[in-house]
Motif scaffolding. Structure first.
Motif, PDB file in Angstrom:
ATOM      1  N   GLU A 230      91.057   8.391   5.317  1.00  0.00           N
ATOM      2  CA  GLU A 230      89.841   7.869   4.677  1.00  0.00           C
ATOM      3  C   GLU A 230      90.070   7.603   3.194  1.00  0.00           C
ATOM      4  O   GLU A 230      89.631   6.588   2.640  1.00  0.00           O
ATOM      5  CB  GLU A 230      88.703   8.863   4.880  1.00  0.00           C
ATOM      6  CG  GLU A 230      87.376   8.373   4.322  1.00  0.00           C
ATOM      7  CD  GLU A 230      86.264   9.360   4.582  1.00  0.00           C
ATOM      8  OE1 GLU A 230      85.134   9.081   4.181  1.00  0.00           O
ATOM      9  OE2 GLU A 230      86.530  10.402   5.202  1.00  0.00           O
ATOM     10  N   ALA A 278      88.609   3.962   9.391  1.00  0.00           N
ATOM     11  CA  ALA A 278      88.834   5.323   8.870  1.00  0.00           C
ATOM     12  C   ALA A 278      87.921   6.319   9.561  1.00  0.00           C
ATOM     13  O   ALA A 278      88.337   7.436   9.902  1.00  0.00           O
ATOM     14  CB  ALA A 278      88.607   5.338   7.358  1.00  0.00           C
ATOM     15  N   ARG A 279      86.631   5.877   9.757  1.00  0.00           N
ATOM     16  CA  ARG A 279      85.700   6.777  10.430  1.00  0.00           C
ATOM     17  C   ARG A 279      86.134   7.041  11.876  1.00  0.00           C
ATOM     18  O   ARG A 279      86.048   8.167  12.379  1.00  0.00           O
ATOM     19  CB  ARG A 279      84.283   6.190  10.398  1.00  0.00           C
ATOM     20  CG  ARG A 279      83.588   6.359   9.048  1.00  0.00           C
ATOM     21  CD  ARG A 279      82.117   6.095   9.162  1.00  0.00           C
ATOM     22  NE  ARG A 279      81.822   4.700   9.514  1.00  0.00           N
ATOM     23  CZ  ARG A 279      81.691   3.709   8.635  1.00  0.00           C
ATOM     24  NH1 ARG A 279      81.811   3.968   7.331  1.00  0.00           N
ATOM     25  NH2 ARG A 279      81.433   2.469   9.035  1.00  0.00           N
TER      26      ARG A 279
END
Length: 499
Positions: A230, A278-279
């Motif tokens: 992230e 990223a999540r």
């Protein structure tokens, strides 16, 4: 928050825990004295009690002064030295406390408590490698020491967290579990002989601690990977935004502005895609970490359940064996008692028979002896009676002879002094009359025959036939004389005609 201050937070929490629990712990000085062959006197026990009261009241300076004074008299006392280390730890004098506990491990290497407390102080100072080494030494002295096992799990978790923090430089504000190590309050020694009821198997307990540490480490690793991904996405987006910003500032025409707008839109789309990616990666990492943690926990729970089942079976087998042993011992004891009772009854019966036999033999011997004595007495009496009879007959014949010989003196000498004279005459008158009648005869012949004698004590009755001849008279008659024994002689007491 800086890492240094972050590590200090659990130390203060530990101090608060120590202060709250200090009043609930009893110092077992008598047990320590028995362990090290240094028996404490009553005065020593009283001094230890005073020190404990000061500690419970929070008067650590006074307690330390009192402890030093007693240690001056008992420098080898392990409990006093352990108590001094606790007081120094309560006063935040960690270096001095570490020195005290270190010296205790050198002088008494078989005690687990000093190693445990060294580990707590090292952990509070952030020296987790030293803490782990100290706990390993505690486990060597007692592989099933519950507190040391729990502390070792916390140290492993902290070591894993430190490793990942250092490798990935994650956000210091992340929620990282803090150790909750326990400082021991009393010096008990290995009194359980290597067995703790709630941790009956050292191998199972160590596996649980390592499994927890590995699960925590895996979870930290997956979380670190997600956070790093992230952060990289955010950094890429920031770099791209900065570049676009510079391009927009340089554009001087509508075309350049449109291009800039298009770039901004593309940038926004790229940032959104990167953020979503990223999540997604973070979610997948967290899911994977959770699955791994669940799998490791399930494996640890399964191992613990299997170990518990084995222990239950072993305990059941042990109880059955002990029950069987008790029953066999009871039967053996019962049989032994019955055999002893039978043997005693047999011995009593034999003894009674022997006694009866001996009594019967003794009675027979006594009867035989009594009969022999009675026969002897009877024979003696018969012999005496025969002697008396012989003596009486001799007296009778002697009396007849003296009469025949006209020996008046000898004749009268055969009569007792209390002779019953006829017609109540006096002894003198009777004697003169008898003298005159005997001397008046020319000749006298007195013969006795068919004499029978019966004796009763000192009296003898003689019945006989008497033939009296003189120059004037002849008489053949039955007569009875009563003799009495006076001294050694039988003398005539009475004189009667007829049988």
């Amino acid at each position: 928050m800086a890492p240094e201050s972050q590590e200090q937070t659990p130390i203060h929490g530990l101090r608060d825990l120590i202060s709250k629990t200090a009043h609930k712990t009893a110092v077992m000085s008598s047990l320590v004295a028995a362990l090290f062959a240094a028996p404490a006197s009553l005065a020593h026990a009283s001094e230890m009690s005073d020190i404990n009261k000061l500690m419970r009241a929070g008067q650590y300076a006074e307690a330390l002064t009192k402890t030093d004074a007693v240690l001056a008299k008992h420098p080898r006392d392990a409990q006093l030295r352990f108590t001094k280390g606790l007081i120094l730890a309560e006063q935040n004098r960690s270096a001095e406390a570490i020195a005290v506990f270190t010296k205790l491990t050198e002088d008494f290497p078989d005690l687990p408590e000093p190693y445990n407390n060294l580990a707590v102080l090292y952990a509070a100072d952030g020296q987790y490698d030293k803490a782990r080494a100290a706990l390993d030494m505690a486990m060597r002295t007692n592989p099933t020491y519950a507190t040391a096992l729990e502390n070792l799990g916390d140290v492993y978790a902290k070591l894993a967290s430190q490793a990942y923090d250092k490798a990935l430089q994650i956000d210091p504000g992340a929620n990282v579990p803090q150790p909750k190590l326990t400082l021991l309050r009393s010096l008990n020694g290995n009194t359980t002989g290597g067995t703790v009821p709630r941790l009956a198997s050292a191998a199972a307990a160590q596996r649980d601690a390592k499994a927890k540490a590995e699960a925590s480490a895996a979870e930290q690793q997956q979380r670190a990977k997600a956070l790093a991904a992230e952060k990289l996405a955010q950094q890429a987006a920031a770099d791209k935004a900065e570049a676009e910003k510079n391009a927009i500032s340089k554009a001087t025409s509508e075309k350049e502005k449109a291009a800039a707008d298009k770039a901004a839109a593309e940038k926004a789309a790229a940032e959104k895609a990167a953020a979503e990616k990223a999540r997604a990666e973070k979610a997948r990492a967290e899911q994977l970490a959770a699955e791994q943690a669940r799998a490791q926990k399930a494996a640890a729970d399964k191992a613990a359940a299997e170990q518990k089942q084995k222990e239950l079976l072993a305990q059941k087998d042990k109880e059955q064996a002990e029950k069987l042993a008790r029953e066999q011992a009871a039967r053996a004891e019962k049989e032994k008692a019955a055999q002893a009772t039978a043997e005693k009854a047999k011995a009593d019966k034999l003894a009674a028979a022997e006694k009866a036999k001996a009594d019967k033999l003794a009675a027979a011997e006594k009867a035989k002896a009594d009969k022999a004595r009675a026969d002897k007495e009877k024979a003696k009496e018969q012999a005496s009676a025969e002697q008396d009879k012989t003596a009486v007959l001799a007296a009778l014949n002697g009396w007849a002879k003296a009469w025949s010989d006209k020996d008046v003196r000898g004749y009268l000498g055969h009569y007792a002094s209390d002779f019953d004279t006829p017609k109540g005459a006096s002894r003198k008158e009777w004697a003169e009359e008898r003298r005159a009648r005997i001397e008046d005869k020319g000749r006298i012949s007195v013969k006795v025959s068919n004499a029978t004698v019966s004796i009763n004590g000192n009296t003898a009755t003689v019945r006989y036939r008497q033939i009296y001849n003189s120059d004037r008279l002849t008489v053949d008659s039955r007569k009875t004389l009563i003799f009495v024994k006076q001294g050694n002689r039988w003398l005539i007491k009475q004189e009667r005609s007829g049988g």
